[in-house]
Motif scaffolding. Structure first.
Motif, PDB file in Angstrom:
ATOM      1  N   ALA A 174      40.845  36.247  35.223  1.00  0.00           N
ATOM      2  CA  ALA A 174      40.058  37.142  36.071  1.00  0.00           C
ATOM      3  C   ALA A 174      40.785  38.464  36.316  1.00  0.00           C
ATOM      4  CB  ALA A 174      39.732  36.460  37.400  1.00  0.00           C
ATOM      5  N   ALA A 175      42.087  38.401  36.558  1.00  0.00           N
ATOM      6  CA  ALA A 175      42.869  39.633  36.766  1.00  0.00           C
ATOM      7  C   ALA A 175      42.837  40.489  35.505  1.00  0.00           C
ATOM      8  CB  ALA A 175      44.305  39.292  37.153  1.00  0.00           C
ATOM      9  N   LYS A 176      42.931  39.859  34.350  1.00  0.00           N
ATOM     10  CA  LYS A 176      42.850  40.588  33.082  1.00  0.00           C
ATOM     11  C   LYS A 176      41.484  41.244  32.937  1.00  0.00           C
ATOM     12  CE  LYS A 176      43.806  41.546  28.638  1.00  0.00           C
ATOM     13  NZ  LYS A 176      42.697  42.412  28.266  1.00  0.00           N
ATOM     14  N   THR A 177      40.437  40.542  33.297  1.00  0.00           N
ATOM     15  CA  THR A 177      39.090  41.112  33.227  1.00  0.00           C
ATOM     16  C   THR A 177      38.963  42.322  34.143  1.00  0.00           C
ATOM     17  OG1 THR A 177      38.103  38.990  32.639  1.00  0.00           O
ATOM     18  CG2 THR A 177      36.642  40.625  33.626  1.00  0.00           C
ATOM     19  N   GLN A 199      41.369  44.276  35.143  1.00  0.00           N
ATOM     20  CA  GLN A 199      42.131  45.354  34.499  1.00  0.00           C
ATOM     21  C   GLN A 199      41.311  45.992  33.388  1.00  0.00           C
ATOM     22  OE1 GLN A 199      46.754  43.930  35.040  1.00  0.00           O
ATOM     23  NE2 GLN A 199      46.008  44.250  33.006  1.00  0.00           N
ATOM     24  N   ASP A 200      40.642  45.167  32.581  1.00  0.00           N
ATOM     25  CA  ASP A 200      39.806  45.685  31.502  1.00  0.00           C
ATOM     26  C   ASP A 200      38.660  46.542  32.039  1.00  0.00           C
ATOM     27  OD1 ASP A 200      41.423  44.361  29.683  1.00  0.00           O
ATOM     28  OD2 ASP A 200      39.969  42.752  29.279  1.00  0.00           O
ATOM     29  N   LEU A 239      32.405  37.390  39.594  1.00  0.00           N
ATOM     30  CA  LEU A 239      33.414  38.410  39.871  1.00  0.00           C
ATOM     31  C   LEU A 239      33.056  39.771  39.293  1.00  0.00           C
ATOM     32  CD1 LEU A 239      36.184  39.130  41.073  1.00  0.00           C
ATOM     33  CD2 LEU A 239      37.189  38.442  38.877  1.00  0.00           C
ATOM     34  N   GLU A 240      32.741  39.834  38.020  1.00  0.00           N
ATOM     35  CA  GLU A 240      32.444  41.124  37.382  1.00  0.00           C
ATOM     36  C   GLU A 240      31.245  41.802  38.037  1.00  0.00           C
ATOM     37  OE1 GLU A 240      34.332  38.469  34.242  1.00  0.00           O
ATOM     38  OE2 GLU A 240      32.893  38.220  35.871  1.00  0.00           O
ATOM     39  N   ALA A 285      46.492  36.784  28.770  1.00  0.00           N
ATOM     40  CA  ALA A 285      46.243  37.397  30.081  1.00  0.00           C
ATOM     41  C   ALA A 285      47.539  37.450  30.892  1.00  0.00           C
ATOM     42  CB  ALA A 285      45.168  36.617  30.839  1.00  0.00           C
ATOM     43  N   MET A 286      48.289  36.350  30.886  1.00  0.00           N
ATOM     44  CA  MET A 286      49.545  36.301  31.648  1.00  0.00           C
ATOM     45  C   MET A 286      50.530  37.367  31.170  1.00  0.00           C
ATOM     46  SD  MET A 286      49.969  33.459  33.808  1.00  0.00           S
ATOM     47  CE  MET A 286      49.336  31.815  34.006  1.00  0.00           C
ATOM     48  N   SER A 287      50.470  37.709  29.899  1.00  0.00           N
ATOM     49  CA  SER A 287      51.397  38.720  29.385  1.00  0.00           C
ATOM     50  C   SER A 287      50.968  40.136  29.759  1.00  0.00           C
ATOM     51  CB  SER A 287      51.532  38.597  27.865  1.00  0.00           C
ATOM     52  OG  SER A 287      50.374  39.079  27.214  1.00  0.00           O
TER      53      SER A 287
END
Length: 141
Positions: free
Chosen positions: A103-106, A108-109, A69-70, A20-22
């Motif tokens: 969460a940020a990755k989610t 974005q997804d 969140l979602e 996720a960090m990447s």
């Protein structure tokens, strides 16, 4: 099944966090603090209510328990919350930066492109002496 016979995980939590960090934008505490008064930015605190009650929050942050969140961000969900549906940049944070990276990755997804998270989370925010306020309670919308 006992712990000794449990099959290995395909991915461990740290591998998920590293991935996720990447893939997400990570802001330093100073970069995030520069956005606190920007009306085009919404800080999203994904810590649970006990953490907020105990430690406070970034001024004007909107609290979303990570588990919802979602549901709160999806306009098709019966749990949708309007502040999460506008076009403001979303800056997420948790206690240490791991949950917020996931969460940020989610998000974005899910198709939200203007999302980032704070490196080191709220712990780094407090350690840097940035402003902290008591938990703000949001009415049901």
């Amino acid at each position: 099944m006992t712990d000794n016979t449990r099959p290995p995980l395909k991915k461990g939590v740290m591998q998920l966090v590293d991935e996720a960090m990447s893939e997400v934008v990570t802001l330093t505490v100073d970069e995030a603090a520069a956005k606190v008064n920007d009306p085009n930015v919404l800080f999203v605190d994904i810590r649970d209510s006990r953490e907020l009650d105990r430690e406070g929050q970034v001024p004007s942050a909107f609290n979303v328990n990570r588990g919802m969140l979602e549901f709160w961000v999806d306009p098709q969900s019966p749990y949708f919350k309007e502040p999460l549906g506008d076009d403001r940049e979303k800056v997420l944070y948790c206690a240490g930066g791991w949950r917020s990276a996931l969460a940020a990755k989610t998000l974005q997804d899910m198709g939200i492109s203007n999302v980032s998270h704070i490196e080191g989370g709220f712990g780094a925010w407090k350690e840097a002496g940035k402003p902290v306020v008591d938990r703000e309670r949001h009415g049901k919308k």
